[in-house]
Scaffold this active site. Structure first.
Site, mmCIF file in Angstrom:
data_model
loop_
_atom_site.group_PDB
_atom_site.id
_atom_site.type_symbol
_atom_site.label_atom_id
_atom_site.label_comp_id
_atom_site.label_asym_id
_atom_site.label_seq_id
_atom_site.Cartn_x
_atom_site.Cartn_y
_atom_site.Cartn_z
ATOM 1 N N GLY A 240 35.932 46.340 45.490
ATOM 2 C CA GLY A 240 37.020 45.404 45.234
ATOM 3 C C GLY A 240 38.300 45.854 45.890
ATOM 4 N N CYS A 241 39.383 45.080 45.645
ATOM 5 C CA CYS A 241 40.628 45.471 46.313
ATOM 6 C C CYS A 241 41.342 46.561 45.544
ATOM 7 C CB CYS A 241 41.530 44.278 46.661
ATOM 8 S SG CYS A 241 41.705 43.015 45.432
ATOM 9 N N VAL A 242 40.782 47.741 45.549
ATOM 10 C CA VAL A 242 41.463 48.932 45.029
ATOM 11 C C VAL A 242 41.392 50.019 46.099
ATOM 12 C CG1 VAL A 242 41.303 48.639 42.563
ATOM 13 C CG2 VAL A 242 39.374 49.599 43.791
#
Lengths: 582, 105
Positions: B103-105
């Site tokens: 994910g967007c991390v």
């Protein structure tokens, strides 16, 4: 392009077939009108950091444009080589194209604003990503996240049970924090004013921003709810180019909001999430929505403007700068709301240059944070951003996007800048003056009664208002109507603290402030600025003297003034800490 | 695939510096990686978190929710960030030898 072959060409064939069907008016304009003038070069952080001509936006776009020249352009169809037309004949070429469209562009659209023709490189990149994704040619991270959104309705694969348990836990935290056992994070409450949709990062790893939002809703007395499903505001359809996924994620959120009969949808601080949910997904899904969608930044501004929340900036004393997320600043026109909030929630706001729609990408945009294979390149080109942050001299960064928080945190660590990055709502929540706390200040403690405050302001009404208020609460007051008189009275009376207006005829409050901070016998007197011109505060921070001890905006709210005065006097009395040092 | 040299050991890591093969993890790995994540000394509290992450990952194949992490270790939210300045997803998971969270991390 390819210097090796894969031996298969089925995917390449499919991409070539899909290409003309993908062309809409904006795409045609972007493919047809580039004249390679080079105006976009210096707008791209990939090019600025590397100086590599292959990193210029026009060159990158040409890797797809060659298809347009070969198959669509009228001259190219007759003599493709003449106009640089070329088609794909081998699947290996797609792998190379993948590296270009996923690995060397964050779809930040900074190049678009510098293009005299309005060529939208991000649009071409997204379209190409879509054609490649449809053939399974995409970075592993993008595939995993897209799959999670299809399967579980959120990009981090959070189960319904875990989601609800997390909200229950955050509700407990909220109650502890505000000291009210009735404070709540409602779930699926029908007919409310606001349904709040979030980034799964807030649920899975970093719930501080959600807790901050809940605290702000609580302080504003908002009638709101979290949805039990359709709560993910992010949309990997925007990054992968898959319009169907884009529509699916939009529909999940819209359907639940309609079911609950809410008045509006508020999107938490996520750049692409806001852009996708408000502007893109209704088109992908082909539907009109019966409710408006706004960014939480807009909601917070309204709370401040209507007096539903009150902020005390002295809670955030360190210099803070704001990073404009591309999808909010450039693509959604949200630039002033975060500044409005930060200037009221923090003492020392510093502008980043360039800013607003010209700001550089956090370097993690376009889903780049999920593509590990390109991380070293991402950090290499992040030098542009690192230098930009360093130049602000700020001790912390605010932004309104979870992806930017992670992108910036990564590069800050890599370039050893060592400052924290938080969402805007976290600064706002820290500065919140909860009504209950404000009421306590109505009773001035005995030890503070009789202390003296010098009020310097050229407006007689303000002087009367402030002195009456302070006297009513047991404080002694002196007054001065201009800078010269202020200095005279301060020297003569040595008050326990001073409230100081900035704009006054003759010498300004800024001069008085600088004098107070540089005269040895005056440096012990705390100063609270009371001003109608909140933007003037910058002038004070460029003077190399300790910042003011409080900062209050006109029109002055009684609760806030009393609380600030009380806090300043208490610090002076008990801690005897050096003035202005946080 | 990049190689990371730490305290005389060399590790195969992904581009984000996460262990390429989570199965080779041992306590030495956590100690070596601590230096890259701003953790100067691994205390008992650090180990409590690392071991929980490790066991959860071995059982379920993914990183746990922050909620579970706090509940099972008994640490309040801010303690997690005190122990691992770069956060649970990037800091603590890296020390525990988990792959990079998706994910967007």
């Amino acid at each position: 392009m390819a210097d090796h072959t894969s031996g298969s060409n089925e995917k390449a064939k499919a991409v070539v077939e899909a290409f003309p069907k993908k062309l809409n008016r904006q795409a045609l304009l972007s493919f047809a009108s580039c004249v390679h003038c080079g105006m976009c070069n210096d707008s791209c952080h990939y090019y600025l950091a590397t100086g590599d001509p292959k990193m210029t936006p026009a060159y990158k776009a040409d890797q797809v444009r060659k298809l347009f020249k070969y198959h669509v352009d009228w001259l190219g169809r007759l003599a493709p080589a003449w106009v640089g037309g070329k088609t794909f004949t081998d699947d290996a070429q797609l792998e190379e194209l993948k590296d270009v469209v996923f690995g060397t562009c964050t779809m930040c659209r900074r190049c678009t604003i510098s293009c005299p023709f309005g060529v939208d490189h991000a649009l071409m990149m997204r379209m190409t990503r879509g054609m490649l994704s449809a053939q399974g040619v995409a970075p592993e991270g993008v595939k995993v996240v897209s799959n999670d959104q299809w399967q579980t309705g959120n990009q981090m694969g959070v189960s319904q049970e875990d989601y609800l348990e997390t909200l229950a836990w955050l509700q407990d935290e909220l109650r502890n924090e505000v000291g009210d056992p009735k404070a709540e994070i409602p779930i699926d409450k029908a007919g409310v004013n606001i349904v709040f949709v979030v980034n799964p990062r807030e649920i899975k790893y970093a719930p501080m921003s959600l807790l901050a939002a809940a605290k702000i809703f609580y302080a504003a007395g908002e009638d709101w709810t979290m949805p039990s499903v359709g709560w993910d505001n992010t949309n990997f359809g925007l990054f992968s180019g898959d319009d169907k996924l884009g529509a699916h994620m939009g529909n999940l959120a819209y359907d639940q909001a309609i079911k609950l009969g809410v008045k509006k949808m508020v999107v938490s601080e996520c750049g692409h999430g806001f852009r996708a949910t408000k502007w893109e997904a209704p088109n992908w899904a082909g539907r009109d929505l019966p409710f408006p969608i706004e960014s939480f930044l807009e909601t917070m501004v309204e709370y401040v403007n209507t007096g539903r929340i009150m902020l005390d900036p002295s809670a955030n004393r360190k210099p803070v700068t704001y990073h404009d997320p591309c999808n909010l600043g450039r693509s959604a026109g949200i630039t002033e709301e975060p500044r409005f909030l930060l200037k009221r929630a923090c003492m020392d706001y510093r502008e980043m240059t360039p800013n607003r729609q010209e700001n550089y990408c956090c370097t993690g945009g376009g889903g780049a944070m999920s593509m590990s294979e390109y991380s070293s390149r991402r950090l290499q080109v992040a030098k542009v951003k690192a230098d930009q942050i360093k130049a602000t001299g700020a001790a912390c960064v605010a932004t309104a996007c979870h992806n930017c928080v992670d992108g910036l945190t990564d590069l800050i660590k890599h370039y050893k800048i060592n400052i924290p990055v938080k969402n805007v709502c976290e600064y706002v929540a820290d500065a919140l003056v909860l009504r209950r706390a404000a009421h306590v200040t109505e009773e001035m403690p005995a030890e503070l009664r009789g202390r003296s405050v010098l009020v310097i302001d050229d407006d007689p009404d303000v002087v009367t208002y402030l002195t009456t208020l302070l006297q009513d609460h047991g404080l002694k007051t002196f007054t001065a109507r201009n800078a010269a008189e202020g200095i005279k009275v301060a020297r003569r009376e040595r008050p326990d603290m001073i409230t100081l207006d900035i704009s006054m005829p003759g010498r300004s409050g800024i001069e008085v402030f600088t004098w107070l901070r540089s005269e040895p016998e005056m440096t012990g007197i705390p100063v609270c600025i009371v001003t109608g011109a909140i933007d003037f505060r910058q002038l004070m921070y460029h003077r190399n003297v300790p910042p003011p001890d409080g900062y209050i905006e006109k029109p002055v709210k009684a609760d806030l003034l009393l609380m600030t005065v009380r806090r300043i006097l208490e610090i002076k009395l008990h801690k005897a800490s050096p003035v202005g040092v946080s | 695939m990049p190689t990371l040299e730490l305290n005389g050991h060399s590790y195969q890591v992904d581009e984000d510096g996460f262990l390429e093969d989570p199965s080779i993890w041992n306590e030495e790995v956590a100690k070596d990686f601590a230096t890259t994540e701003g953790v100067s000394e691994l205390t008992e509290e650090h180990w409590k978190m690392i071991n929980y992450l490790r066991n959860y990952y071995l059982q379920f194949g993914i990183a746990p929710m922050i909620r579970k992490l706090c509940k099972e270790t008994g640490f309040p939210l801010n303690k997690v960030y005190e122990l691992f300045p770069s956060g649970p997803a990037k800091g603590a998971c890296k020390l525990a030898g988990l792959p990079k969270p998706t994910g967007c991390v």
